[in-house]
Design an enzyme around this catalytic site. Structure first.
Site, PDB file in Angstrom:
ATOM      1  N   ARG A   1       0.816  -0.993   0.160  1.00  0.00           N
ATOM      2  CA  ARG A   1       0.012  -0.046   0.041  1.00  0.00           C
ATOM      3  C   ARG A   1       0.791   1.207  -0.058  1.00  0.00           C
ATOM      4  O   ARG A   1       0.139   2.381  -0.018  1.00  0.00           O
ATOM      5  CB  ARG A   1      -0.904   0.032   1.171  1.00  0.00           C
ATOM      6  CG  ARG A   1      -2.225  -0.970   0.844  1.00  0.00           C
ATOM      7  CD  ARG A   1      -3.000  -1.107   2.089  1.00  0.00           C
ATOM      8  NE  ARG A   1      -2.690  -1.849   3.276  1.00  0.00           N
ATOM      9  CZ  ARG A   1      -3.011  -1.915   4.279  1.00  0.00           C
ATOM     10  NH1 ARG A   1      -3.965  -1.359   4.972  1.00  0.00           N
ATOM     11  NH2 ARG A   1      -2.342  -2.849   5.228  1.00  0.00           N
TER      12      ARG A   1
ATOM     13  N   ALA B   1      27.853  42.048   1.752  1.00  0.00           N
ATOM     14  CA  ALA B   1      26.829  41.460   1.099  1.00  0.00           C
ATOM     15  C   ALA B   1      27.273  41.406  -0.196  1.00  0.00           C
ATOM     16  O   ALA B   1      27.983  42.162  -1.008  1.00  0.00           O
ATOM     17  CB  ALA B   1      25.815  42.826   1.145  1.00  0.00           C
TER      18      ALA B   1
ATOM     19  N   TYR C   1      33.495  26.719  -7.687  1.00  0.00           N
ATOM     20  CA  TYR C   1      33.223  25.577  -8.527  1.00  0.00           C
ATOM     21  C   TYR C   1      33.690  25.975 -10.170  1.00  0.00           C
ATOM     22  O   TYR C   1      33.023  27.209 -10.349  1.00  0.00           O
ATOM     23  CB  TYR C   1      31.760  25.125  -8.792  1.00  0.00           C
ATOM     24  CG  TYR C   1      31.423  23.947  -9.492  1.00  0.00           C
ATOM     25  CD1 TYR C   1      32.186  22.865  -9.533  1.00  0.00           C
ATOM     26  CD2 TYR C   1      30.356  23.991 -10.339  1.00  0.00           C
ATOM     27  CE1 TYR C   1      31.853  21.693 -10.099  1.00  0.00           C
ATOM     28  CE2 TYR C   1      29.969  22.957 -10.963  1.00  0.00           C
ATOM     29  CZ  TYR C   1      30.632  21.620 -11.068  1.00  0.00           C
ATOM     30  OH  TYR C   1      30.310  20.776 -11.712  1.00  0.00           O
TER      31      TYR C   1
ATOM     32  N   ASN D   1      34.612  39.915   8.327  1.00  0.00           N
ATOM     33  CA  ASN D   1      33.392  40.564   7.939  1.00  0.00           C
ATOM     34  C   ASN D   1      33.289  40.146   6.525  1.00  0.00           C
ATOM     35  O   ASN D   1      33.952  40.809   5.902  1.00  0.00           O
ATOM     36  CB  ASN D   1      33.302  41.973   8.498  1.00  0.00           C
ATOM     37  CG  ASN D   1      32.040  42.220   8.161  1.00  0.00           C
ATOM     38  OD1 ASN D   1      31.195  42.234   7.021  1.00  0.00           O
ATOM     39  ND2 ASN D   1      31.313  43.145   9.274  1.00  0.00           N
TER      40      ASN D   1
ATOM     41  N   GLY E   1       2.576 -14.932   7.300  1.00  0.00           N
ATOM     42  CA  GLY E   1       1.814 -14.277   8.493  1.00  0.00           C
ATOM     43  C   GLY E   1       2.878 -13.994   9.680  1.00  0.00           C
ATOM     44  O   GLY E   1       4.053 -14.273   9.377  1.00  0.00           O
TER      45      GLY E   1
ATOM     46  N   SER F   1      31.660  44.680  -0.106  1.00  0.00           N
ATOM     47  CA  SER F   1      30.490  44.005  -0.775  1.00  0.00           C
ATOM     48  C   SER F   1      30.641  43.617  -2.034  1.00  0.00           C
ATOM     49  O   SER F   1      31.478  44.470  -2.834  1.00  0.00           O
ATOM     50  CB  SER F   1      29.432  45.010  -0.539  1.00  0.00           C
ATOM     51  OG  SER F   1      28.737  45.189   0.690  1.00  0.00           O
TER      52      SER F   1
HETATM   53  C1  UD1 Z   1      -1.429  -7.346  13.143  1.00  0.00           C
HETATM   54  C2  UD1 Z   1      -2.025  -8.414  14.069  1.00  0.00           C
HETATM   55  C3  UD1 Z   1      -3.458  -7.792  14.594  1.00  0.00           C
HETATM   56  C4  UD1 Z   1      -3.097  -6.328  15.319  1.00  0.00           C
HETATM   57  C5  UD1 Z   1      -2.355  -5.616  14.404  1.00  0.00           C
HETATM   58  C6  UD1 Z   1      -1.922  -4.327  14.758  1.00  0.00           C
HETATM   59  C7  UD1 Z   1      -1.434 -10.726  13.567  1.00  0.00           C
HETATM   60  C8  UD1 Z   1      -2.128 -11.913  12.924  1.00  0.00           C
HETATM   61  N1  UD1 Z   1      -2.403  -9.681  13.575  1.00  0.00           N
HETATM   62  O1  UD1 Z   1      -2.373  -7.522  11.989  1.00  0.00           O
HETATM   63  O2  UD1 Z   1      -3.946  -8.573  15.564  1.00  0.00           O
HETATM   64  O3  UD1 Z   1      -3.881  -5.775  15.664  1.00  0.00           O
HETATM   65  O4  UD1 Z   1      -1.178  -6.026  13.465  1.00  0.00           O
HETATM   66  O5  UD1 Z   1      -1.307  -3.398  13.834  1.00  0.00           O
HETATM   67  O6  UD1 Z   1      -0.404 -10.477  14.119  1.00  0.00           O
HETATM   68  N2  UD1 Z   1       5.072  -9.167   8.652  1.00  0.00           N
HETATM   69  C9  UD1 Z   1       5.925 -10.273   8.352  1.00  0.00           C
HETATM   70  N3  UD1 Z   1       5.804 -11.180   7.828  1.00  0.00           N
HETATM   71  C10 UD1 Z   1       4.375 -11.685   7.211  1.00  0.00           C
HETATM   72  C11 UD1 Z   1       3.373 -10.908   7.538  1.00  0.00           C
HETATM   73  C12 UD1 Z   1       3.622  -9.747   8.361  1.00  0.00           C
HETATM   74  O7  UD1 Z   1       7.169 -10.022   8.522  1.00  0.00           O
HETATM   75  O8  UD1 Z   1       4.253 -12.701   6.679  1.00  0.00           O
HETATM   76  C13 UD1 Z   1       5.315  -8.084   9.441  1.00  0.00           C
HETATM   77  C14 UD1 Z   1       4.922  -6.831   8.448  1.00  0.00           C
HETATM   78  O9  UD1 Z   1       6.128  -6.495   7.858  1.00  0.00           O
HETATM   79  C15 UD1 Z   1       4.384  -5.933   9.963  1.00  0.00           C
HETATM   80  C16 UD1 Z   1       3.976  -6.812  10.807  1.00  0.00           C
HETATM   81  O10 UD1 Z   1       4.506  -7.994  10.538  1.00  0.00           O
HETATM   82  O11 UD1 Z   1       5.579  -5.140  10.114  1.00  0.00           O
HETATM   83  C17 UD1 Z   1       2.256  -6.965  10.836  1.00  0.00           C
HETATM   84  O12 UD1 Z   1       1.922  -7.257   9.793  1.00  0.00           O
HETATM   85  P1  UD1 Z   1       0.334  -6.985   9.315  1.00  0.00           P
HETATM   86  O13 UD1 Z   1       0.169  -7.977   7.971  1.00  0.00           O
HETATM   87  O14 UD1 Z   1       0.577  -5.304   8.957  1.00  0.00           O
HETATM   88  O15 UD1 Z   1      -0.487  -7.522  10.316  1.00  0.00           O
HETATM   89  P2  UD1 Z   1      -1.971  -6.966  10.744  1.00  0.00           P
HETATM   90  O16 UD1 Z   1      -2.843  -7.792   9.388  1.00  0.00           O
HETATM   91  O17 UD1 Z   1      -2.098  -5.472  10.483  1.00  0.00           O
END
Ligand code: UD1
Ligand code: CA
Length: 457
Positions: free
Chosen positions: A17, A362, A369, A359, A78, A387
């Site tokens: 995003r 102005a 350069y 000093n 995740g 100046s």
């Molecule tokens: C997460 C939490 C949610 C919380 C929210 C707060 C989980 C499942 N959910 O959701 O409960 O309210 O943050 O903002 O944890 N990242 C990785 N690898 C991945 C996925 C994510 O490194 O595979 C990192 C991202 O770079 C980021 C962070 O984890 O820094 C959070 O990931 P994001 O996908 O934004 O989590 P949310 O869905 O916002």
């Protein structure tokens, strides 16, 4: 003795995003990459180790973590999966492990400390920082019963009753280092998003007979950054923190909301800053210095009791000694201004060294350069540069010398000499009336010729 803390920073998310070629966690806030703020706040806890989790090939992100090691999450499956990638780097650590997000730079050291302390006191296997959200819809909900955290439900997996809960997960989690491998290993992707949720560690710990807790904090700290709109909101919040810290440290700001600081800007006491001043990275300002409105200062040291601006631009590599004056429309680049030296109006001083008490008039230009290379102008102490002079570098002007106004100085001027680098003036007595008549006649002829041309058309 308290066991050492380890910190895991998750930064392997795609950050789509942001619509950017630059990885999200490298976007700057207060002139530092976002993740550097996370690292600084974590480092203040004096953890025994910090581990970054990054995406494959994210070498620039790894560089931002250095000297801390990074682990690679091979696919973005995740937050639980990401945290698991750090397990190798946590071997032998049995104290608390704080898991934080690389895109949540506003979380304070205080809140992290509070969470670790609460987990220790409650002997909790898992603890999270929570907050009451104005709009809980994007967050995981914290389900608390009898003072204990029983589970975290992601928005997409929540039922109506759970969705009505406004106590939300910040994403900051503290996990007992002796249990972390087991807890993370048990996380499955049996949910709506088919992701390994770190938040499932709560349910898993409870099922194994361990305790989980939630510690409440302020929503403003837990704003994550997903878009450039949120980046700008976080910048505002950080700027406000930096300004407050500066003011509490003894800096007067006439209109704080218009002063832009860098995370590393340093001030002595009784500095006064006017409206609309920007400090780029690497600026130090000594005590009692006044910086007037509309100045732009970057990569420079400014001494004590100096007067800067209004409308001064001080660029990297500059060093302004105590009590020097840099006035309106004066630009310094890699220039040293000696103690009490003055350049009060309209000057460009690039690659110059201006001696104590000198000093600069102005309109002076240090001509540094030639289209190919940069050259230095060295001006001794107590020199007077008249100046509208050009100092064509490389050139030296010795102590106490005087360069007369309008000079083009191409040769070194020895100490105590006077240099005239300009054409001698020619004055013709009584000739003004004749000159005016001549100019008047010339104008009349031109007008007549123009009239004839247009009547022929
Ligand atoms: C997460 C939490 C949610 C919380 C929210 C707060 C989980 C499942 N959910 O959701 O409960 O309210 O943050 O903002 O944890 N990242 C990785 N690898 C991945 C996925 C994510 O490194 O595979 C990192 C991202 O770079 C980021 C962070 O984890 O820094 C959070 O990931 P994001 O996908 O934004 O989590 P949310 O869905 O916002
Ligand atoms: Ca997020």
């Amino acid at each position: 003795m308290k066991s050492p803390i380890a910190v895991v920073v998750l930064a392997a998310g795609a950050g789509t995003r942001m619509k950017s070629a630059l990885p999200k966690v490298l976007h700057p806030l207060a002139n530092l990459p976002m993740v550097a703020h996370v690292l600084a706040n974590a480092a203040a806890l004096k953890p025994s180790r910090i581990v970054g989790v990054i995406a494959p090939g994210a070498t620039r992100v790894a560089e931002a973590f250095a000297p801390h090691p990074t682990a690679v999450q091979d696919r973005p499956l995740g937050t639980g999966h990401a945290a698991r990638a750090a397990l190798g780097a946590l071997k032998g650590h049995d104290g608390p492990v704080l898991v934080v997000f690389g895109d949540a730079p506003l979380v304070t050291t205080e809140s992290l400390r509070k969470l670790v302390a609460a987990c220790g006191k409650a002997r909790a296997a898992v603890g999270v920082l929570g907050f009451t959200a104005r709009d809980p819809s994007p967050y995981g909900r914290l389900i608390v019963e009898g003072g204990e955290l029983v589970r975290i439900v992601e928005s997409k997996d929540a039922d109506a009753a759970e969705r009505a809960v406004d106590f939300c997960n910040s994403g900051v989690m503290c996990i007992d280092g002796r249990l972390i491998a087991k807890l993370l290993g048990a996380i499955r992707d049996d949910n709506v998003k088919r992701e390994f949720y770190l938040t499932d560690a709560v349910r898993i710990a409870r099922a194994a007979g361990h305790k989980a807790i939630a510690v409440a904090g302020a929503e403003a700290e837990f704003q994550g950054i997903n878009s450039r709109v949120e980046l700008a909101v976080a910048e505002q919040a950080l700027q406000q923190r930096l300004r407050h810290a500066a003011m509490l440290g003894g800096v007067t700001m006439t209109d704080p909301g218009t002063v832009w600081l860098s995370a590393d800007t340093k001030f002595g006491t009784d500095v006064t800053i006017g409206p609309n001043v920007r400090f780029g990275p690497g600026v130090t300002v000594g005590a009692n210095t006044v910086i007037k409105a509309f100045c732009d200062i970057e990569g420079a040291r400014i001494g004590k009791g100096a007067i800067i601006g209004p409308f001064a631009r001080i660029r990297p590599g500059s060093d302004v000694a105590d009590e020097a004056h840099i006035g309106n429309f004066v630009e310094l680049k890699a220039t040293r201004m000696g103690r009490g030296a003055k350049a009060n109006h309209l000057a460009y001083l690039g690659d110059a060294d201006i001696g104590r008490g000198s000093n600069i008039g102005a309109g002076t230009i240090a001509v540094n350069y030639d289209g190919y290379g940069k050259h230095r102008t060295i001006i001794g102490p107590d020199v007077f540069i008249g100046s509208n002079s050009s100092l064509v570098a490389p050139v030296k002007v010795g102590r106490g010398a005087n360069v007369t106004a309008g000079s083009v100085v191409t040769e070194d001027v020895p100490a105590d000499a006077v240099a005239f680098g300009r054409a001698r003036q020619v004055t013709k007595k009584g000739r003004a009336a004749a000159l005016r008549a001549k100019l008047r006649d010339r104008a009349a002829v031109a007008r007549k010729a123009a009239a004839e041309r247009s009547s022929k058309k």
